[in-house]
Design an enzyme around this catalytic site. Structure first.
Site, PDB file in Angstrom:
ATOM      1  N   ASP A 161       4.818   8.191  -9.326  1.00  0.00           N
ATOM      2  CA  ASP A 161       4.088   9.159  -8.411  1.00  0.00           C
ATOM      3  C   ASP A 161       3.566  10.011  -9.231  1.00  0.00           C
ATOM      4  O   ASP A 161       2.514  10.755  -9.156  1.00  0.00           O
ATOM      5  CB  ASP A 161       4.821   9.308  -7.394  1.00  0.00           C
ATOM      6  CG  ASP A 161       3.989  10.418  -6.608  1.00  0.00           C
ATOM      7  OD1 ASP A 161       3.016   9.980  -6.048  1.00  0.00           O
ATOM      8  OD2 ASP A 161       4.356  11.557  -6.499  1.00  0.00           O
ATOM      9  N   ARG A 168      -4.767  11.381 -10.664  1.00  0.00           N
ATOM     10  CA  ARG A 168      -5.743  11.503  -9.239  1.00  0.00           C
ATOM     11  C   ARG A 168      -6.223  13.048  -9.348  1.00  0.00           C
ATOM     12  O   ARG A 168      -7.372  13.082  -8.938  1.00  0.00           O
ATOM     13  CB  ARG A 168      -4.672  11.232  -8.131  1.00  0.00           C
ATOM     14  CG  ARG A 168      -4.441   9.852  -8.012  1.00  0.00           C
ATOM     15  CD  ARG A 168      -3.212   9.709  -6.924  1.00  0.00           C
ATOM     16  NE  ARG A 168      -3.836  10.301  -5.574  1.00  0.00           N
ATOM     17  CZ  ARG A 168      -2.953  10.405  -4.525  1.00  0.00           C
ATOM     18  NH1 ARG A 168      -1.727  10.273  -4.955  1.00  0.00           N
ATOM     19  NH2 ARG A 168      -3.388  11.126  -3.516  1.00  0.00           N
ATOM     20  N   SER A 183       2.337   8.004  -1.961  1.00  0.00           N
ATOM     21  CA  SER A 183       2.572   8.975  -2.905  1.00  0.00           C
ATOM     22  C   SER A 183       3.842   9.601  -2.274  1.00  0.00           C
ATOM     23  O   SER A 183       5.157   9.657  -2.765  1.00  0.00           O
ATOM     24  CB  SER A 183       1.690   9.983  -3.367  1.00  0.00           C
ATOM     25  OG  SER A 183       2.109  11.106  -3.863  1.00  0.00           O
ATOM     26  N   LYS A 187       8.413   9.054  -2.532  1.00  0.00           N
ATOM     27  CA  LYS A 187       9.498  10.000  -2.949  1.00  0.00           C
ATOM     28  C   LYS A 187      10.698  10.180  -1.640  1.00  0.00           C
ATOM     29  O   LYS A 187      11.780  10.252  -2.120  1.00  0.00           O
ATOM     30  CB  LYS A 187       8.776  11.283  -3.105  1.00  0.00           C
ATOM     31  CG  LYS A 187       8.017  11.601  -4.523  1.00  0.00           C
ATOM     32  CD  LYS A 187       7.211  12.683  -4.503  1.00  0.00           C
ATOM     33  CE  LYS A 187       5.759  12.840  -3.728  1.00  0.00           C
ATOM     34  NZ  LYS A 187       4.910  13.634  -3.990  1.00  0.00           N
TER      35      LYS A 187
HETATM   36  N1  URA Z   1       1.625  15.095  -1.346  1.00  0.00           N
HETATM   37  C1  URA Z   1       1.896  14.321  -2.319  1.00  0.00           C
HETATM   38  O1  URA Z   1       3.070  14.214  -2.729  1.00  0.00           O
HETATM   39  N2  URA Z   1       1.234  13.351  -2.666  1.00  0.00           N
HETATM   40  C2  URA Z   1      -0.117  13.084  -2.262  1.00  0.00           C
HETATM   41  O2  URA Z   1      -1.001  12.538  -2.721  1.00  0.00           O
HETATM   42  C3  URA Z   1      -0.567  14.364  -1.265  1.00  0.00           C
HETATM   43  C4  URA Z   1       0.311  15.169  -0.963  1.00  0.00           C
END
Ligand code: URA
Length: 433
Positions: A161, A168, A183, A187
């Site tokens: 990520d 991104r 994303s 986590k």
């Molecule tokens: N927070 C994140 O961790 N990822 C995203 O893509 C957007 C907000």
């Protein structure tokens, strides 16, 4: 398998298999798939979308790209909350102690601030001595002992990520719902909690600008969480204005302490009790939302949530005298009053711009390497719908020098609209899913 074929399939709008998605994530993380191919793939995702199954596969592949934390050494159900990012959001500092004081374990990993949004770790580091890098053993042992620990995200939590997000960010592919959901959830799943409560923000300070889009993102993330076997629910909250009145690390800690004494702003208290209620419900500590909300209110009223907060700060090496006497925190060198230029009702706020004004003051980080000025920030004196007369103080800006305060004042004023007509005050919690 070839990355070229995966890009081509997605460009044609076809659904990729779990194996293909795993191949992409593994290949990109290891460096075998170059940035230019991954960029093309991410853009194809933005243009053609992903199915639910693809989004779940992407989430799982990213979660498994690094350490999957096993929280089983901690007894009982472990509850976590996550906000999609906002301005003035200090709810973790309030909700964590409330829930822990009621006996539910909160073993939390948090991030630092970046751009217009703040981070819990920076706020906690306002306390002299506070340690956010505990060993796994110390982390588990603290949660078993006092039910609450908050540490900084480890480097090996969902590394895929981290790498994809960086790409991104520079290829205009951040704002796709499947990419955002995977994303965040990668986590959260890697962080190991059994119960996950998501606070999805909607409005000018959030990724999702409308309530409808925020609900859609919340539904997607709860499906991913539940699909992965975690008890997941979401609350959609308003980010069309900052949460509470304060923005900036020490200012937010001081506001959280007031909230733990039951003296917080209405929106902040409502958000905190709602999130706490959902965590208590998920962990089986409350039988329904209403009783969870009441339990949370009682924990604040009888002082047990504040005592838990002090115990938590001390357990992680922080000087707890600052929690008991928050006026001890250092004050910024410059305090500038911002006054209304005319009479009117406070209308729409550009919340992201207000977050950026606090960044200009020194409260946030422009890049991950920037340092923060803990005493910098904004104390707002207004909420949407309030009436102000010309010359009224609408905010206090705190900075290390006059130049920063002047630059932030201009930005702050441009972010506030004054209306001649009364403006309706909206409720903070927009939906509970
Ligand atoms: N927070 C994140 O961790 N990822 C995203 O893509 C957007 C907000």
């Amino acid at each position: 398998m070839r990355m070229y074929d995966c890009i081509s399939s997605k460009k044609a709008g076809r659904e990729l298999s779990g194996e293909e998605i795993e191949y992409i994530v593994r290949g990109f993380t290891s460096g075998e798939i170059p940035d230019y191919q991954m960029s093309a793939f991410l853009m194809a995702v933005c243009l053609k979308g992903m199915t639910e199954q693809e989004t779940l596969s992407l989430t799982m592949a990213m979660a498994k790209s690094g350490d999957m934390l096993d929280l089983s050494p901690i007894s009982g159900k472990k509850a976590d909350k996550h906000s999609t990012g906002g301005v003035g959001d200090k709810t973790t500092l309030i909700v964590g102690p409330i829930v822990a004081s009621l006996g539910v374990a909160v073993a939390k990993m948090s991030g630092r601030g970046l751009g217009h949004t703040g981070g819990t770790i920076d706020k906690l580091e306002s306390f002299p001595g506070f340690q956010t890098g505990l060993s796994e053993e110390a982390f588990f042992s603290q949660v078993n002992k006092i039910k609450l620990a908050v540490i900084a995200q480890t480097a090996n939590l969902a590394p895929a990520d981290k790498k994809i997000y960086a790409l991104r960010d520079v290829t205009a592919t951040v704002d796709n719902m499947s990419l955002i959901a995977s994303s965040i959830m990668s986590k959260k799943l890697a962080a190991g909690a059994d119960v996950i409560v998501l606070d999805v923000k909607a409005g000018s300070g959030a990724f999702m600008k409308t309530k409808e889009d925020a609900i859609a993102l919340a539904e997607m993330m709860t499906k991913i969480g539940n699909g992965a076997g975690r008890q997941t629910c979401a609350v959609v909250t308003d980010m069309s204005q900052p949460l509470g009145y304060c923005i900036g690390n020490i200012l937010e800690v001081q506001e959280a302490i007031e909230a733990l004494h039951g003296k917080g702003a209405k929106d902040l208290m409502d958000a905190s009790y709602t999130l706490a209620a959902q965590m208590l419900l998920g962990a089986g500590r409350a039988v329904d939302f209403k009783s969870g909300y009441e339990l949370a209110e009682t924990a604040v009223k009888d002082g047990s949530a504040f005592e838990k907060f002090c115990e938590f700060i001390a357990a992680q090496g922080g000087d707890v005298s600052y929690a008991r006497e928050p006026e001890k925190f250092p004050q910024a060198a410059v305090k500038r009053e911002v006054r209304a230029k005319k009479d009117g009702y406070i209308g729409a706020m550009q919340t992201e711009e207000i977050g950026l004004a606090s960044l200009v003051l020194g409260a946030g980080r422009e890049t991950k390497e920037s340092s923060v000025d803990y005493s910098a920030g904004i104390r707002m004196c207004i909420k949407t719908g309030d009436f102000v007369a010309k010359g009224d103080i609408i905010a206090l800006l705190y900075a290390g020098n006059e130049a920063k305060a002047a630059a932030a004042e201009e930005r702050f004023l441009a972010a506030i609209t004054l209306s001649e007509e009364p403006v309706e005050k909206s409720s903070h919690v927009l939906a509970i899913l």
